[in-house]
Design a protein around this motif. Structure first.
Motif, PDB file in Angstrom:
ATOM      1  N   THR A 145       0.826  -1.201   0.000  1.00  0.00           N
ATOM      2  CA  THR A 145       0.000   0.000   0.000  1.00  0.00           C
ATOM      3  C   THR A 145       0.864   1.257   0.000  1.00  0.00           C
ATOM      4  O   THR A 145       0.728   2.125  -0.865  1.00  0.00           O
ATOM      5  N   TYR A 185       3.303  -6.913  -2.320  1.00  0.00           N
ATOM      6  CA  TYR A 185       1.997  -7.483  -2.648  1.00  0.00           C
ATOM      7  C   TYR A 185       2.099  -8.998  -2.847  1.00  0.00           C
ATOM      8  O   TYR A 185       1.237  -9.746  -2.383  1.00  0.00           O
ATOM      9  N   ALA A 190      -0.006 -11.582  -0.834  1.00  0.00           N
ATOM     10  CA  ALA A 190      -0.972 -12.473  -1.491  1.00  0.00           C
ATOM     11  C   ALA A 190      -0.618 -13.937  -1.256  1.00  0.00           C
ATOM     12  O   ALA A 190      -1.492 -14.761  -0.942  1.00  0.00           O
ATOM     13  N   THR A 248      -9.706 -11.717  -2.858  1.00  0.00           N
ATOM     14  CA  THR A 248      -9.143 -10.383  -3.066  1.00  0.00           C
ATOM     15  C   THR A 248      -7.658 -10.489  -3.416  1.00  0.00           C
ATOM     16  O   THR A 248      -7.185  -9.848  -4.352  1.00  0.00           O
ATOM     17  N   GLY A 282      -6.064  -9.606  -7.050  1.00  0.00           N
ATOM     18  CA  GLY A 282      -5.021  -8.583  -7.056  1.00  0.00           C
ATOM     19  C   GLY A 282      -3.823  -8.986  -7.902  1.00  0.00           C
ATOM     20  O   GLY A 282      -3.225  -8.140  -8.578  1.00  0.00           O
ATOM     21  N   LEU A 314      -4.890  -8.366 -11.290  1.00  0.00           N
ATOM     22  CA  LEU A 314      -5.058  -6.925 -11.469  1.00  0.00           C
ATOM     23  C   LEU A 314      -3.704  -6.234 -11.632  1.00  0.00           C
ATOM     24  O   LEU A 314      -3.584  -5.250 -12.363  1.00  0.00           O
ATOM     25  N   MET A 315      -2.682  -6.759 -10.942  1.00  0.00           N
ATOM     26  CA  MET A 315      -1.361  -6.143 -11.014  1.00  0.00           C
ATOM     27  C   MET A 315      -0.854  -6.168 -12.463  1.00  0.00           C
ATOM     28  O   MET A 315      -0.407  -5.162 -13.014  1.00  0.00           O
ATOM     29  N   MET A 320      -3.298  -0.266  -7.757  1.00  0.00           N
ATOM     30  CA  MET A 320      -2.831  -1.272  -6.805  1.00  0.00           C
ATOM     31  C   MET A 320      -2.625  -0.689  -5.412  1.00  0.00           C
ATOM     32  O   MET A 320      -2.725  -1.387  -4.412  1.00  0.00           O
ATOM     33  N   TYR A 367      -6.027  -0.790  -3.985  1.00  0.00           N
ATOM     34  CA  TYR A 367      -6.428  -2.195  -3.859  1.00  0.00           C
ATOM     35  C   TYR A 367      -5.688  -2.868  -2.709  1.00  0.00           C
ATOM     36  O   TYR A 367      -6.284  -3.631  -1.933  1.00  0.00           O
ATOM     37  N   SER A 368      -4.386  -2.566  -2.568  1.00  0.00           N
ATOM     38  CA  SER A 368      -3.622  -3.168  -1.465  1.00  0.00           C
ATOM     39  C   SER A 368      -4.139  -2.686  -0.117  1.00  0.00           C
ATOM     40  O   SER A 368      -4.115  -3.429   0.866  1.00  0.00           O
ATOM     41  N   ALA A 395      -7.024  -4.823   0.656  1.00  0.00           N
ATOM     42  CA  ALA A 395      -6.554  -6.144   1.075  1.00  0.00           C
ATOM     43  C   ALA A 395      -6.000  -6.091   2.499  1.00  0.00           C
ATOM     44  O   ALA A 395      -6.240  -6.998   3.302  1.00  0.00           O
ATOM     45  N   VAL A 432     -12.347  -3.927  -7.474  1.00  0.00           N
ATOM     46  CA  VAL A 432     -11.566  -3.504  -8.637  1.00  0.00           C
ATOM     47  C   VAL A 432     -12.133  -2.218  -9.270  1.00  0.00           C
ATOM     48  O   VAL A 432     -11.395  -1.249  -9.449  1.00  0.00           O
TER      49      VAL A 432
END
Lengths: 791, 136
Positions: A18, A40, A44, A100, A104, A107-108, A121, A124-125, A128, A189
């Motif tokens: 983040t 990330y 993840a 999620t 991600g 999505l990255m 991101m 999004y992070s 998460a 997203v």
């Protein structure tokens, strides 16, 4: 221990990502970008490993863990054992977090390709990180001795778990929640893209990248919700597919807004309108998922619903509020900060433009979502206004949403007929002819078939119109380029769904039928006969009802049992003769029977109760059989006819009664036997000032004992009534009444069932499936277009 | 331009009023048994089932008849449209939703409140004891 470590690693990774992404966004520092990506990935992968570890402890029956003990047991089949993963709160949050994390990773790559990585991101992070924080706060790896320190010694290993709630033990539990949670997770997203657009002052192009994800969310959520509806209809015996329950509504509301945003984003693509509104529309599905989660998971709904809401503890409550507030403030804050900067495109749309129809359609979806949201939040609202939480009657939803649904159906039709900017009235009239004619004829037919409610006729007309318009267009497109069929397919699906709803929910027929053992009864042209029971396992019992039509005969096993897991609650599972009936594989003849009778209507048989002939009216207490008596109304039971003649307060007690002291209250009762002899008894109760009563029994010469166990005076009518306890003497023949009251087995069983005819319910299922296919077709096309643009 | 905003504003206000009225009409208030007798609105009454009083299911009308008593010790005869509800025997509290008509509370729904519906309060030991006792 490993689980905890993984959770902390996940949190660390997500938090690093983040901040590093945000740092990279503002400074362009390449090193930070590398750190963010590593962060990330660490996050993840840790989340996925945590989930794997969690799944492993369920599969290997490690009952020393509270979660495993609470939701699984040795007897569960493999698919059900897998489903225990998300049977409880910690597990379902973990499923959401895992989706999620995985989305991600995709999505990255996706956002990197479209040059939005750091901003998308970064947001999004942050999402998460918050989700992982839920697992930090509410540890899914708690041991039983940590949960119940008073009752359980450290290191204790239970032999078996409590098991999965029998209501959840079916195929739908395996498939419905994973799909629904995928839909929930995917709404993050478009949210991240919307914020990213605002951050970058990219007010136009962000939607091209966001649209495929919105379509994906709409398809998955829509499918997930339908599976839930089918579950309720098929197994839970709710009698319908939708009950406006908070849990159902909480997935319905974000879906409605997601679908509305698909339309407003389309307007922006084509005309450049809704530039500002689309930022809000992009954010709302995710924010509504958070709000719904808060409503159904924080315990605020309390005891106002049939669902039981467990209060998860203060920290989860605070975290859910924080999660909601944090992202709402970021989203709306940034929006208001930027709103002046967003260019306003002036669009001169006329009443017969496609933009206008799309706007009305999207607006009705949003308002339906709004009304549903307010209704679902009723306990919260009334708690704030009145200090007492109370729910809303489900008729509220129908009343408020019906006019909007009619408007929406009409727009689904007109929207496809109108052109962008302005329609040519001559071509419009020409293309309208056929659908209007077909819809009118169909409506006239249903009016003759018995549809007389004006709003329903209007709803049907609008839906039929929408159906024919889109059918006409789908046919044209199919001849040209079928890739562009998505929208017409979805709209055909929605129109069919509407017609299915009108028919099955408003024109269904109910019948409550008592079926004495082996005595056939008729309902809706079928002969029904209750023939006895089959024990399914040590808890579940099937009550077999033979359904006969002509020469075909089939057994409908209606399942009803007291569930020990749910503290003895009665569970009832219906049996449905419908196109979706798995028994056709074991009874091939059933296929022909269903094909002949169930094409346009389902026969829904639901068990209500098992009674005994004559009813279960006898109750016993320690004072014998309870006989309720109203003033001067004789009641016959056994050898006596009882008549309550009134209360009597003895002379010497009246003063005490007046003074509010304890006094003796006598109840005058006539006992008449079959030979006409009447004996009068006067059992007395000592009434204490505090309201407590002392009971005094009286005995007759024959040894029968009588006690007045309850005295009542109706506040309004001032009518007196009592409950008399009759304990027959051991020599009396009436002793058999006692056993009869307690053991009704010697009387004939009567199975009470409810039979319902659900007309055209298949249109509901078929319509939704067509709609979801439409979403998928459009989703694929938009993705392809995007790939071409990018390359 | 201005007229467009006024029209949009009016439409929104109309919807808000319509929504608010529907909300008020359909909001089901919690009242006492005495309160239920005084109104002909649909209300909710919270109380306990009086187990010692007559209760039975009438298959002819598909109704379940029983008595409940509220916090103020007022007895309310209830006729529920349907069979005996889930959890009825073991419920601590029940909530009847319906309206008072002709001397009885005509309930469309009865919710039961159970001490521990989906969460165990005692933990595994108590339950494994229960399991062994059923085996014996």
């Amino acid at each position: 221990m490993l689980g905890r470590v993984l959770i902390f690693a996940a949190f660390g990774g997500m938090l690093t990502a983040t901040f590093a992404y945000i740092y990279n966004f503002f400074t362009g520092d390449e090193k930070a970008l590398k750190v963010a990506r590593i962060g990330y990935h660490v996050g993840a992968i840790s989340v996925i490993l945590t989930a794997g570890f969690f799944m492993n402890m369920l599969l290997t029956h490690q009952f020393q863990y509270t979660y495993v003990w609470s939701f699984s047991s040795l007897e569960l089949s493999a698919p059900l054992l897998v489903s225990t993963f998300y049977a409880g709160q910690e597990g379902s949050f973990m499923l959401w977090t895992m989706y999620t994390a995985i989305i991600g990773l995709i999505l990255m790559v996706y956002s990197r390709k479209h040059h939005y990585e750091s901003s998308v991101m970064g947001i999004y992070s942050a999402i998460a990180s918050f989700l992982v924080l839920l697992a930090v706060v509410k540890n899914p790896f708690e041991h039983v001795w940590q949960t119940w320190p008073q009752n359980v010694k450290a290191g204790f290993m239970p032999d078996d778990g409590r098991g999965l709630n029998p209501l959840l033990q079916n195929f739908w539990m395996v498939i419905h929640p994973p799909i629904l949670f995928l839909g929930f997770a995917s709404t993050a997203v478009p949210f991240a893209h919307s914020i990213s657009g605002l951050l970058r002052k990219d007010y136009k192009k962000w939607i091209n990248v966001a649209v495929p994800w919105t379509l994906f969310s709409s398809a998955v959520l829509g499918f997930g919700i339908t599976l839930g509806g089918f579950w309720a209809y098929e197994t839970l015996g709710w009698g319908g597919f939708w009950g406006w329950d908070p849990v159902e509504n909480s997935s319905f509301i974000p879906w409605l807004v997601a679908v509305a945003s698909v339309h407003t984003l389309l307007v922006q693509r084509r005309t450049g309108g809704f530039l500002r509104a689309n930022f809000i529309m992009g954010m709302m599905p995710f924010l509504l998922v958070l709000y719904s989660t808060f409503l159904t998971r924080s315990g605020v709904l309390g005891d106002t619903s049939v669902h039981s809401f467990v209060t998860p503890g203060m920290w989860v409550y605070i975290l859910l509020v924080a999660l909601m507030a944090f992202f709402a403030i970021i989203g709306f804050g940034l929006y208001f900060f930027r709103v002046k900067d967003i260019p306003k495109q002036k669009i001169n749309y006329t009443l017969t433009s496609r933009e206008f129809a799309l706007f009305l359609g999207a607006a009705s979806l949003v308002i339906i979502a709004g009304f549903t949201l307010i209704g679902t939040s009723a306990p919260l609202i009334t708690n704030i206004l009145n200090g007492k939480a109370s729910a809303i009657d489900t008729s509220y939803y129908i009343k408020t949403n019906l006019p909007l649904a009619i408007l929406m159906a009409a727009m689904i039709g007109f929207g496809q007929l109108f052109w962008w900017k302005k329609s040519n009235s001559q071509t419009l009239l020409k293309t309208m002819q056929l659908p209007v004619l077909a819809a009118s004829i169909l409506t006239i037919i249903v009016i003759f078939a018995g549809m007389h409610d004006f709003s329903m006729i209007l709803f049907f007309l609008a839906s039929a119109f929408a159906f024919f318009v889109n059918l006409q267009i789908a046919y044209k497109i199919a001849k040209g380029n079928p890739k562009f069929m998505g929208a017409s397919l979805s709209h055909i699906g929605v129109s069919l769904l509407f017609i299915g709803i009108i028919a099955s929910a408003h024109y269904d027929k109910h019948m409550t039928i008592p079926l004495p053992l082996n005595e056939p009864a008729n309902a809706f042209g079928y002969k029904l006969e209750y023939v006895g029971t089959t024990q399914i396992d040590n808890e579940k019992t099937a009550y077999n009802v033979i359904v006969q039509n002509g020469n075909s005969k089939f057994n409908a096993p209606l399942v009803m049992y007291a569930s020990a897991y749910n503290d003895g609650a009665v569970m009832r599972h219906p049996y449905i003769f419908s196109l979706v009936n798995y028994d056709i594989f074991s009874h091939p003849a059933l296929l022909a029977f269903i094909g002949k009778n169930m094409m346009t209507r389902d026969l829904y048989l639901s068990p209500q109760a098992l009674e005994y002939e004559g009813g279960n009216r006898l109750r016993t207490t320690q004072y014998g059989i309870s006989v309720p008596l109203n003033l001067n109304q004789p009641v016959s039971l056994g050898k006596y006819t009882f008549t309550f003649k009134g209360f009597q307060v003895p002379e010497n007690q009246r003063q005490a009664m007046m003074n509010g002291q304890a006094f003796q209250l006598g109840s005058l009762i006539d006992l008449t036997t079959a030979d006409g002899k009447t004996e009068t008894i006067l059992p007395t109760n000592k009434i204490n000032p505090g309201g407590q009563t002392e009971l005094n029994s009286v005995h007759t010469k024959s040894g029968d004992q009588f006690t007045v166990t309850d005295v009542r005076v109706d506040d309004k009518t001032k009518e007196a009534s009592i409950t008399l306890g009759y304990m027959p003497s051991a020599k009396s023949q009436d002793v058999s009444l006692l056993t009869q009251a307690e053991q009704p087995q010697n009387r004939k069983e009567v199975l009470i069932i409810e039979a319902t005819i659900k007309p055209f319910i298949n249109l509901v299922w078929g319509g939704v499936i067509i709609m979801v296919i439409g979403f998928i077709v459009t989703w694929r096309r938009r993705r392809e277009e995007l790939m071409k643009e990018a390359s | 331009m201005r007229t467009k905003y006024i029209v949009a504003g009016l439409v929104i206000v109309a919807f808000v009023i319509f929504g608010a009225i529907s909300f008020m009409q359909n909001n089901i208030e919690y009242v006492s048994a005495k309160g239920a007798e005084k109104t002909n609105r649909t209300v909710q009454v919270k109380g306990t089932w009086m187990k010692d009083m007559q209760s039975y299911y009438d298959p002819k009308t598909n109704t379940f008849h029983f008595y409940m008593v509220d916090d103020q010790k007022t007895v309310l005869p209830v006729v529920l449209a349907g069979a005996k509800p889930n959890n009825f025997e073991i419920a601590n509290d029940i909530v009847a939703k319906g309206r008072y008509e002709n001397g009885v509370f005509q309930a469309s729904e009865v919710l039961t409140k159970c001490p521990s519906k989906y969460q165990s309060k005692t933990g595994p030991q108590a339950s494994s004891q229960a399991a062994t006792s059923t085996l014996n």
